[in-house]
Design an enzyme around this catalytic site. Structure first.
Site, PDB file in Angstrom:
ATOM      1  N   LYS A 245       4.203   0.424   9.938  1.00  0.00           N
ATOM      2  CA  LYS A 245       4.213   1.650   9.131  1.00  0.00           C
ATOM      3  C   LYS A 245       3.613   2.828   9.891  1.00  0.00           C
ATOM      4  CE  LYS A 245       2.887   0.150   4.929  1.00  0.00           C
ATOM      5  NZ  LYS A 245       2.488   0.173   3.531  1.00  0.00           N
TER       6      LYS A 245
ATOM      7  N   ARG B  66       5.399 -12.870   9.651  1.00  0.00           N
ATOM      8  CA  ARG B  66       6.057 -11.579   9.426  1.00  0.00           C
ATOM      9  C   ARG B  66       7.475 -11.640   9.954  1.00  0.00           C
ATOM     10  NH1 ARG B  66       2.128  -7.512   8.927  1.00  0.00           N
ATOM     11  NH2 ARG B  66       3.584  -5.806   9.101  1.00  0.00           N
TER      12      ARG B  66
ATOM     13  N   GLU C  20       0.873  -1.163   0.000  1.00  0.00           N
ATOM     14  CA  GLU C  20       0.000   0.000   0.000  1.00  0.00           C
ATOM     15  C   GLU C  20       0.918   1.222   0.000  1.00  0.00           C
ATOM     16  OE1 GLU C  20      -2.748   0.267   3.275  1.00  0.00           O
ATOM     17  OE2 GLU C  20      -3.493   2.204   2.559  1.00  0.00           O
TER      18      GLU C  20
HETATM   19  P1  ATP Z   1      -0.021  -1.653   6.919  1.00  0.00           P
HETATM   20  O1  ATP Z   1      -0.958  -2.759   6.529  1.00  0.00           O
HETATM   21  O2  ATP Z   1       0.086  -1.359   8.355  1.00  0.00           O
HETATM   22  O3  ATP Z   1      -0.108  -0.442   6.061  1.00  0.00           O
HETATM   23  P2  ATP Z   1       2.012  -3.406   5.973  1.00  0.00           P
HETATM   24  O4  ATP Z   1       3.377  -3.437   6.557  1.00  0.00           O
HETATM   25  O5  ATP Z   1       1.177  -4.598   5.990  1.00  0.00           O
HETATM   26  O6  ATP Z   1       1.410  -2.183   6.653  1.00  0.00           O
HETATM   27  P3  ATP Z   1       1.713  -3.297   3.126  1.00  0.00           P
HETATM   28  O7  ATP Z   1       2.090  -2.202   2.227  1.00  0.00           O
HETATM   29  O8  ATP Z   1       0.299  -3.737   3.137  1.00  0.00           O
HETATM   30  O9  ATP Z   1       2.148  -2.834   4.537  1.00  0.00           O
HETATM   31  O10 ATP Z   1       2.677  -4.525   2.891  1.00  0.00           O
HETATM   32  C1  ATP Z   1       2.924  -5.085   1.636  1.00  0.00           C
HETATM   33  C2  ATP Z   1       3.257  -6.536   1.806  1.00  0.00           C
HETATM   34  O11 ATP Z   1       4.388  -6.701   2.629  1.00  0.00           O
HETATM   35  C3  ATP Z   1       2.119  -7.298   2.436  1.00  0.00           C
HETATM   36  O12 ATP Z   1       1.888  -8.475   1.688  1.00  0.00           O
HETATM   37  C4  ATP Z   1       2.610  -7.604   3.813  1.00  0.00           C
HETATM   38  O13 ATP Z   1       2.101  -8.826   4.270  1.00  0.00           O
HETATM   39  C5  ATP Z   1       4.132  -7.655   3.635  1.00  0.00           C
HETATM   40  N1  ATP Z   1       4.796  -7.299   4.880  1.00  0.00           N
HETATM   41  C6  ATP Z   1       4.623  -6.171   5.590  1.00  0.00           C
HETATM   42  N2  ATP Z   1       5.350  -6.202   6.718  1.00  0.00           N
HETATM   43  C7  ATP Z   1       6.003  -7.385   6.729  1.00  0.00           C
HETATM   44  C8  ATP Z   1       6.906  -8.017   7.630  1.00  0.00           C
HETATM   45  N3  ATP Z   1       7.291  -7.430   8.775  1.00  0.00           N
HETATM   46  N4  ATP Z   1       7.383  -9.235   7.306  1.00  0.00           N
HETATM   47  C9  ATP Z   1       6.994  -9.828   6.171  1.00  0.00           C
HETATM   48  N5  ATP Z   1       6.162  -9.298   5.282  1.00  0.00           N
HETATM   49  C10 ATP Z   1       5.650  -8.091   5.549  1.00  0.00           C
END
Ligand code: ATP
Ligand code: MG
Length: 554
Positions: free
Chosen positions: A273, A263, A37
């Site tokens: 984030k 994660r 996102e």
């Molecule tokens: P938010 O949903 O809080 O905005 P997010 O970290 O999930 O934050 P996204 O932009 O939705 O952000 O993440 C993109 C991809 O990266 C998603 O598929 C998410 O599952 C993966 N991702 C995010 N953080 C991690 C992490 N700490 N370890 C592994 N994968 C991650």
């Protein structure tokens, strides 16, 4: 990809699933996607997802798309879109022609929403977000039906069209799937599919007043793109029944399947984030690329090479159990990579002047090798003369037993230069040591004594007159506890000493040519990288990582 690279990528449950799917003939081309996102910069946690999605696609001869999940214009910005593309490329991956945006599918998604309404599977709800939350129930208690759940298909279609046309203010209505308010899975209790947001979207401008939720956009985007394995993190496990429900009830062109992995979590590090955005917005750090940030932009600026990040992610592996990785493991990967590649230079971080009393003449140039294990990196000349700087903590006036570096009367080797002996300590009125008087042995040029006598220490140095001034920035953990925020307030756990600036460092002249990308080993100090804050005549260097794991001892 060769067999060797596949083997190197390691085995994990995701690759086992893909192997089984292929063996059973359940899949054709392996298609994955990385779906950020654009509401912030990518961090090291995202790197895990990137390496997994792009890695798997490469290994199996498929492809991985970069898809922006741009469904919430209130939080998303073009700056983030650009940064994400730059960072994915920097990490070493390429989406080729497969660049997508959830917003590319808004029209199709809208039609599918109507499709659900027409079949009595979705309705327009006039309740507020708070009311929806309050009537959702709990893990023990069923939810309560919305008073608007019984609306006719025609009424729903009409209201949904008018939501699209922008007739209602933000939050006035939502479109909800009509599933089961008593479901054991809260995600199936009539989840919201569309909400009203009057905001300018980076790509679709003001075309839309309604935006699909993650749950509605995600699986359908996967289906449109022919994603075979939709890999996401464990928090989406409970969304999977909804993911499957939507795929089942919509005339989508393919049937992707979702798989969840753990994660990445790292000690002393925050990978949320929301928190990272606040750190930037409230100026706890200088920006998204502050070298203390766990963002890819921050790590790059700090001097971490992308190879080290990929290697770290490979070592962590992919599993379904949540865990916290010791950040020392990350430092190890960085150090290991830089040790092989980084050219060696000399820099004195906290200078102490040394006058070599018996050295006269204009000075000379000495040979220094650029990398001890890589002769192809060649050598360079370093200027030596009567006045040099050494590291303040390489001298002790009253040395404890195991201190073998410089002290009154001891002889040490100056790296690549000569043996010197300390003769006198000069202090200022306050009793502070300001200068050492030494003598050198001219017969030890290059660092060896012809009579075979040994010294117990070799220290680094720079010429006092020919070295250049530099600012050095040392970074410590941004948080003071391994589990930031566990005490309730993550911002209370910020380390007030995460940045230490050494304003009076001296660097050897060859470092004037350093560029911003190449990390360099300052001998006996660690790996450093020139910072873009550098100005002509005033270079700034970031410490990427020290030479040893100093935290482990602490
Ligand atoms: P938010 O949903 O809080 O905005 P997010 O970290 O999930 O934050 P996204 O932009 O939705 O952000 O993440 C993109 C991809 O990266 C998603 O598929 C998410 O599952 C993966 N991702 C995010 N953080 C991690 C992490 N700490 N370890 C592994 N994968 C991650
Ligand atoms: Mg997310």
């Amino acid at each position: 990809m060769t067999d060797a690279t596949v083997a190197e990528a390691g085995r994990d449950f995701v690759r086992d699933i893909i192997d089984a799917d292929r063996a059973a003939g359940r899949v054709g081309t392996i298609v994955t996607r990385f779906p950020p996102e654009p509401n912030g910069y990518l961090h090291i946690g995202h790197a895990k997802s990137i390496c997994l999605n792009f890695g798997v696609a490469q290994e199996y001869g498929g492809h991985c798309a970069l898809r922006f999940d741009d469904t919430n214009p209130a939080k998303e910005e073009q700056e983030y879109i650009d940064a994400i593309m730059r960072d994915v490329r920097w990490l070493g991956y390429n989406w080729g022609t497969h660049l997508h945006h959830a917003s590319d599918y808004f029209e199709q998604l809208y039609k599918w929403a109507e499709h659900l309404i027409e079949r009595g599977l979705a309705y327009v709800d006039d309740q507020t977000a708070d009311q929806i939350r309050e009537t959702r129930g709990t893990l023990k208690e069923a939810g309560r039906d919305s008073p608007f759940r019984g609306r006719t298909v025609d009424e729903n279609l009409d209201l949904f069209k008018r939501m699209r046309a922008g007739e209602f203010p933000n939050g006035a209505r939502t479109l909800r799937a009509k599933i089961d308010m008593a479901s054991g899975n809260i995600n199936l209790r009539d989840p919201v599919l569309y909400r009203i947001i009057h905001a300018e979207h980076p790509r679709t401008g003001k075309t839309w007043s309604i935006y699909p939720t993650y749950d509605f956009a995600h699986g359908q985007s996967d289906a449109i793109e022919g994603v075979s394995h939709s890999l996401c993190t464990l928090e989406f496990e409970d969304h999977k029944p909804l993911y499957d429900w939507l795929i089942e009830h919509l005339p989508v062109p393919s049937r992707p399947r979702q798989y969840e992995f753990a994660r990445l979590n790292i000690g002393y590090t925050v990978l949320s984030k929301r928190v990272l955005t606040t750190l930037v917005r409230d100026r706890y750090v200088s920006g998204w690329d502050d070298p203390r940030m766990p963002t890819l932009a921050g790590l790059r600026r700090r001097g971490v090479p992308p190879e080290a990040i990929r290697d770290f992610i490979r070592r962590v592996g992919v599993a379904r159990a949540n865990s916290v990785v010791d950040f020392a493991m990350f430092d190890f990967a960085v150090r290991e990579h830089l040790n092989k590649t980084a050219p060696r230079r000399m820099a004195v971080l906290r200078p102490l002047k040394v006058v070599i009393e018996n050295y006269d003449g204009p000075g000379e140039e000495l040979d220094a090798v650029n990398h001890p294990d890589d002769p192809s990196q060649g050598s360079r000349k370093i200027p030596f003369g009567r006045e040099i700087y050494i590291e303040r903590d390489d001298f002790m006036e009253i040395p404890p037993k195991k201190f073998f570096r410089l002290s009154p009367g001891t002889e040490v080797r100056l790296r690549y230069a000569y043996f010197v002996t300390c003769r006198e300590v000069v202090k200022d009125a306050a009793g502070e040591i300001v200068e050492l008087r030494c003598t050198y042995d001219p017969a030890t040029r290059g660092g060896n004594a012809p009579d075979g006598r040994k010294v117990k220490a070799t220290i680094h140095w720079v010429s006092a007159t020919k070295s250049l001034p530099a600012e050095i920035r040392l970074y410590n953990q941004l948080f003071t506890r391994p589990d930031p925020g566990a005490g309730g307030d993550v911002f209370a756990d910020i380390n007030p000493n995460s940045l230490e600036i050494l304003a009076d460092a001296r660097i050897e002249p060859a470092l004037a040519q350093a560029n911003d990308e190449q990390a360099i080993q300052f001998e006996r100090q660690g790996y450093f990288c020139r910072d873009p804050d550098s100005a002509p005549g005033k270079p700034v260097f970031n410490r990427t990582v020290g030479l040893r794991d100093s935290y482990a001892k602490a």
